[in-house]
Enzyme design. Structure first.
Site, PDB file in Angstrom:
ATOM      1  N   HIS A  42     -20.558 -40.681  16.790  1.00  0.00           N
ATOM      2  CA  HIS A  42     -19.729 -41.098  15.985  1.00  0.00           C
ATOM      3  C   HIS A  42     -18.621 -39.804  15.205  1.00  0.00           C
ATOM      4  O   HIS A  42     -17.617 -40.466  13.782  1.00  0.00           O
ATOM      5  CB  HIS A  42     -20.381 -41.616  14.961  1.00  0.00           C
ATOM      6  CG  HIS A  42     -20.706 -42.965  16.181  1.00  0.00           C
ATOM      7  ND1 HIS A  42     -19.446 -44.166  15.987  1.00  0.00           N
ATOM      8  CD2 HIS A  42     -21.557 -43.757  15.969  1.00  0.00           C
ATOM      9  CE1 HIS A  42     -20.310 -44.710  17.452  1.00  0.00           C
ATOM     10  NE2 HIS A  42     -22.077 -44.980  16.696  1.00  0.00           N
ATOM     11  N   ARG A  67     -26.868 -36.510  19.479  1.00  0.00           N
ATOM     12  CA  ARG A  67     -26.897 -37.880  20.353  1.00  0.00           C
ATOM     13  C   ARG A  67     -25.612 -37.720  20.731  1.00  0.00           C
ATOM     14  O   ARG A  67     -24.720 -37.613  20.088  1.00  0.00           O
ATOM     15  CB  ARG A  67     -26.592 -39.487  19.131  1.00  0.00           C
ATOM     16  CG  ARG A  67     -26.001 -40.340  19.372  1.00  0.00           C
ATOM     17  CD  ARG A  67     -26.553 -41.547  18.716  1.00  0.00           C
ATOM     18  NE  ARG A  67     -25.015 -41.686  17.468  1.00  0.00           N
ATOM     19  CZ  ARG A  67     -25.793 -42.312  16.591  1.00  0.00           C
ATOM     20  NH1 ARG A  67     -26.657 -43.770  16.573  1.00  0.00           N
ATOM     21  NH2 ARG A  67     -24.591 -42.591  15.677  1.00  0.00           N
ATOM     22  N   GLN A 143     -31.394 -45.385  23.200  1.00  0.00           N
ATOM     23  CA  GLN A 143     -30.939 -46.550  22.060  1.00  0.00           C
ATOM     24  C   GLN A 143     -31.147 -47.742  22.543  1.00  0.00           C
ATOM     25  O   GLN A 143     -30.456 -47.746  23.226  1.00  0.00           O
ATOM     26  CB  GLN A 143     -29.983 -45.850  21.812  1.00  0.00           C
ATOM     27  CG  GLN A 143     -29.740 -46.188  20.270  1.00  0.00           C
ATOM     28  CD  GLN A 143     -28.305 -45.535  19.825  1.00  0.00           C
ATOM     29  OE1 GLN A 143     -28.252 -44.359  19.204  1.00  0.00           O
ATOM     30  NE2 GLN A 143     -27.500 -46.254  18.520  1.00  0.00           N
ATOM     31  N   ASP A 171     -25.098 -51.740  15.506  1.00  0.00           N
ATOM     32  CA  ASP A 171     -25.065 -52.506  16.909  1.00  0.00           C
ATOM     33  C   ASP A 171     -25.856 -53.663  17.701  1.00  0.00           C
ATOM     34  O   ASP A 171     -24.775 -54.425  18.198  1.00  0.00           O
ATOM     35  CB  ASP A 171     -24.413 -51.575  18.358  1.00  0.00           C
ATOM     36  CG  ASP A 171     -23.587 -50.708  18.050  1.00  0.00           C
ATOM     37  OD1 ASP A 171     -22.244 -51.441  17.530  1.00  0.00           O
ATOM     38  OD2 ASP A 171     -23.714 -49.744  17.843  1.00  0.00           O
TER      39      ASP A 171
END
Length: 244
Positions: A42, A67, A143, A171
């Site tokens: 992100h 990540r 995740q 999410d």
């Protein structure tokens, strides 16, 4: 052995790093955190900026996971070659996804390409055999943030080579059709994910926006806490200067 793997049974605290500048990793290394997670999903990290962050993390004594944007083999192998202490892989929807991720991340029993020339192997200081053993100590965190991932959470947790499950509540709430990450549906899903991780001897990890919820999740068995981010911490500290 990875410092993170050595402390896998302990309660550890880290934060997300979203600013692509090595000074951030270097500075956080002196802040007493157990680890950081560079958020290449992100935030605007490319291969060059990730390389600089991982170099700075080593210089500052801060173990860094990344990540990654997705589970493609090339990104997994490149990230680990650059010396990441582990990877957090988003959108792991099935045990098949988990097996493919592990295969890309591992030498033994996997298909990670071996070279002892990158940073993870100290630029050739380690022999190929030593490099393979050292590389296989990297943490693989899946995740869980979708209906599919929740449905197969037991199978994902049982996958050999998966070291832990990371709960993505934002999410996950969307997948469950609710808007509040603290809704009963999301809380029950979190309990289910943590229980699956613990049953299979894996790490249970979660992102928290602040420390207020830490005690409640620790009581469930979560031991790895990613709290806020470099950006969030800076914003909150700046707001306090004006009493906000």
């Amino acid at each position: 052995m990875s410092a993170l793997r050595a402390g896998a049974g302990q309660s550890l605290t880290g934060t997300f790093i979203k600013t692509p500048h090595p000074i951030i990793a270097e500075m956080l290394g002196g802040a007493g955190l157990d680890f950081g997670v560079v958020d290449a999903e992100h935030a605007p990290f490319d291969r060059a900026s990730l390389d600089m962050m991982l170099m700075a993390g080593r210089a500052g004594g801060l173990p860094l996971l990344v990540r990654i944007p997705d589970g493609t083999p090339s990104f997994i192998m490149s990230t680990l070659d650059m010396g990441a202490d582990g990877i957090v892989v988003p959108r792991v929807d099935s045990a098949a996804d988990a097996r493919a991720i592990v295969a890309s991340a591992r030498f033994e029993g996997g298909r990670r390409g071996l070279s002892n020339s990158p940073r993870y192997a100290s630029y050739g200081k380690l022999s190929p055999a030593e490099a393979a053993r050292h590389g296989d100590a990297a943490i693989v965190m899946c995740q869980i943030e979708s209906a599919g991932g929740l449905a197969e959470v037991e199978e994902i947790a049982a996958t050999p080579g998966v070291d832990g499950l990371f709960i993505g509540r934002a999410d996950l709430s969307q997948a469950l059709g609710v808007s509040d990450i603290r809704s009963p549906e999301v809380t029950e899903a979190c309990k289910r994910i943590v229980a699956a991780a613990l049953r299979h001897g894996k790490i249970a990890a979660i992102f928290l926006p602040s420390v207020e919820e830490r005690e409640a999740f620790a009581a469930l068995g979560v031991t790895w806490f990613i709290i806020n981010s470099d950006q969030g911490l800076m914003k909150s500290a700046a707001a306090k200067l004006q009493g906000k």
